[in-house]
Enzyme design. Structure first.
Site, short mmCIF file in Angstrom:
data_model
loop_
_atom_site.label_atom_id
_atom_site.label_comp_id
_atom_site.label_asym_id
_atom_site.label_seq_id
_atom_site.Cartn_x
_atom_site.Cartn_y
_atom_site.Cartn_z
N LYS A 10 14.68 6.58 40.89
CA LYS A 10 15.31 7.71 41.54
C LYS A 10 14.51 8.89 41.57
O LYS A 10 13.42 8.76 41.05
CB LYS A 10 16.53 8.11 40.46
CG LYS A 10 17.74 7.07 40.69
CD LYS A 10 19.08 7.63 39.90
CE LYS A 10 20.06 6.34 40.11
NZ LYS A 10 21.30 7.00 39.42
N TYR A 50 26.64 4.11 47.45
CA TYR A 50 27.40 4.60 46.46
C TYR A 50 29.04 4.49 46.85
O TYR A 50 29.60 5.27 46.15
CB TYR A 50 27.05 5.88 45.84
CG TYR A 50 25.81 5.60 44.97
CD1 TYR A 50 25.63 4.87 43.86
CD2 TYR A 50 24.51 6.66 45.21
CE1 TYR A 50 24.70 4.83 42.96
CE2 TYR A 50 23.49 6.14 44.29
CZ TYR A 50 23.52 5.64 43.12
OH TYR A 50 22.31 5.51 42.38
N PHE A 58 31.89 13.19 40.12
CA PHE A 58 30.52 13.02 40.09
C PHE A 58 29.92 12.72 41.43
O PHE A 58 28.87 12.83 41.70
CB PHE A 58 29.99 12.62 39.11
CG PHE A 58 29.99 10.98 38.99
CD1 PHE A 58 29.67 9.99 39.76
CD2 PHE A 58 31.24 10.48 38.06
CE1 PHE A 58 29.84 8.58 39.72
CE2 PHE A 58 31.74 9.17 38.19
CZ PHE A 58 30.80 8.15 38.98
N ARG A 86 19.71 -5.28 34.27
CA ARG A 86 20.57 -4.38 33.64
C ARG A 86 20.48 -4.13 32.35
O ARG A 86 20.67 -3.07 31.76
CB ARG A 86 22.18 -4.84 34.09
CG ARG A 86 22.65 -4.96 35.34
CD ARG A 86 23.07 -3.69 35.85
NE ARG A 86 24.20 -2.93 35.34
CZ ARG A 86 24.70 -1.81 35.89
NH1 ARG A 86 24.33 -1.16 36.77
NH2 ARG A 86 25.74 -1.21 35.24
N THR A 92 24.01 3.79 31.44
CA THR A 92 24.21 4.74 32.44
C THR A 92 23.82 6.28 31.96
O THR A 92 22.82 7.02 32.43
CB THR A 92 25.63 5.03 33.32
OG1 THR A 92 26.08 3.69 33.66
CG2 THR A 92 25.45 5.82 34.63
N ARG A 103 16.18 3.54 30.84
CA ARG A 103 16.88 5.02 30.66
C ARG A 103 16.66 5.51 29.31
O ARG A 103 16.56 6.84 29.13
CB ARG A 103 18.30 4.95 30.99
CG ARG A 103 18.49 4.61 32.53
CD ARG A 103 19.99 4.28 32.68
NE ARG A 103 20.35 4.24 34.13
CZ ARG A 103 21.19 3.56 34.69
NH1 ARG A 103 22.02 2.55 34.10
NH2 ARG A 103 21.44 3.36 35.89
N ASN A 113 19.07 9.91 35.92
CA ASN A 113 19.06 8.68 34.96
C ASN A 113 18.10 7.59 35.35
O ASN A 113 18.01 6.75 35.05
CB ASN A 113 20.35 8.18 34.54
CG ASN A 113 20.95 7.36 35.78
OD1 ASN A 113 20.64 7.54 36.82
ND2 ASN A 113 21.91 6.72 35.54
N HIS A 116 18.31 2.92 39.10
CA HIS A 116 19.67 2.13 39.46
C HIS A 116 19.54 0.77 39.73
O HIS A 116 18.35 0.35 40.02
CB HIS A 116 20.29 2.63 40.80
CG HIS A 116 21.58 2.08 41.33
ND1 HIS A 116 22.70 2.20 41.16
CD2 HIS A 116 21.25 0.90 42.24
CE1 HIS A 116 23.40 1.18 41.54
NE2 HIS A 116 22.69 0.32 42.21
N GLU A 127 23.89 -3.22 48.74
CA GLU A 127 22.84 -2.23 48.71
C GLU A 127 21.49 -2.61 49.23
O GLU A 127 21.15 -1.87 49.85
CB GLU A 127 22.67 -2.24 46.81
CG GLU A 127 23.75 -1.39 46.11
CD GLU A 127 23.74 -1.64 44.69
OE1 GLU A 127 24.51 -0.91 44.08
OE2 GLU A 127 22.50 -2.18 44.24
P1 CMP Z 1 23.78 4.57 39.04
O1 CMP Z 1 23.74 3.24 38.20
O2 CMP Z 1 22.75 4.89 39.93
O3 CMP Z 1 25.37 4.35 39.68
C1 CMP Z 1 26.16 5.45 39.87
C2 CMP Z 1 25.65 6.78 39.37
O4 CMP Z 1 26.60 7.93 39.03
C3 CMP Z 1 25.07 6.77 37.96
O5 CMP Z 1 23.89 5.96 37.89
C4 CMP Z 1 24.98 7.88 37.41
O6 CMP Z 1 23.60 8.58 37.67
C5 CMP Z 1 25.84 8.70 38.35
N1 CMP Z 1 26.84 9.45 37.63
C6 CMP Z 1 27.04 10.87 37.10
N2 CMP Z 1 28.05 11.22 36.54
C7 CMP Z 1 28.64 10.06 35.98
C8 CMP Z 1 29.58 9.62 35.23
N3 CMP Z 1 30.36 10.51 34.70
N4 CMP Z 1 29.88 8.36 34.94
C9 CMP Z 1 29.22 7.22 35.63
N5 CMP Z 1 28.24 7.52 36.44
C10 CMP Z 1 27.82 8.83 36.62
#
Ligand code: CMP
Length: 137
Positions: A10, A50, A58, A86, A92, A103, A113, A116, A127
Site C-alpha cells: 500500500k 474493495y 471506513f 494471510r 488487519t 503488519r 496497514n 493487502h 482483485e
Molecule cells: P485490507 O486487508 O486492505 O482490506 C480492507 C481494508 O479496510 C483493511 O485492509 C484496512 O486497511 C481498512 N480498514 C479501515 N478500517 C477498518 C476497520 N474498522 N475494519 C476493517 N478494515 C478496516
C-alpha cells in the site's frame, strides 16, 4: 489457480521504502513472485477492488488512502498461497499483529496497514481482474 494469491503493497509502505523488504519475505518463504506491477489505482478501480466494503464506515477513507500514491501489486504462487500469505501479513489491525508478521513490523494504523492480500479464491479472482485484467498493462 488455487495456489495463487494477490498482494498490494500500500502507499504508506511504498512511501517508506519497504517494497524490497516486503517482497523478500515472500521469496524467503519459498513463494514465487510471478507478476509484478507498480501503479496508481483510479478511484473507480479502488471502489471495484474493495467493493465488499461498500457502505462500511471506513470505506471512504480506505478508497482515499489506497489512491493516495503508487502501490505495488504482486501475483504470488506457491502451495496454499492464500492461507500462507494471510498468515505472513498478520491481522488487519496492527495493534493485534504479532512481531514477525508484515503488519506487525511495518503497519502504522488500521488504514495505513502496509499490505493487502486476497482472503479467498473468489476475492483473488476479482482483485486480479481489477489489477491485471484486460487492457491493464
Ligand atoms: P485490507 O486487508 O486492505 O482490506 C480492507 C481494508 O479496510 C483493511 O485492509 C484496512 O486497511 C481498512 N480498514 C479501515 N478500517 C477498518 C476497520 N474498522 N475494519 C476493517 N478494515 C478496516
Amino acid at each position: 489457480m488455487n495456489d495463487r494469491t494477490l498482494i498490494l503493497i500500500k502507499p504508506d509502505a511504498v512511501r517508506r521504502g519497504l517494497i524490497g523488504a516486503i517482497l523478500s519475505r515472500f521469496e524467503g518463504k519459498g513463494l514465487k513472485i510471478v507478476k509484478l506491477k507498480m501503479l496508481e489505482l483510479s478511484e473507480k478501480d479502488a471502489k471495484r477492488f474493495y467493493d465488499v466494503h461498500v457502505g462500511k464506515p471506513f470505506f471512504k477513507d480506505l478508497v482515499s488512502f489506497i489512491t493516495s500514491g503508487p502501490i505495488v501489486a504482486a501475483l504470488i504462487e506457491g502451495e496454499n498461497a492464500i492461507k500462507i500469505v494471510r498468515e505472513m501479513i498478520g491481522p488487519t489491525n496492527p495493534k493485534e499483529a504479532p512481531k514477525g508478521t508484515i503488519r506487525g513490523d511495518f503497519a502504522k494504523s488500521i488504514t495505513e496497514n502496509a499490505i493487502h492480500a486476497s482472503d479467498s479464491f473468489e476475492s483473488f479472482l476479482k482483485e486480479y481482474e481489477v489489477i491485471f485484467g484486460s487492457n491493464k498493462n
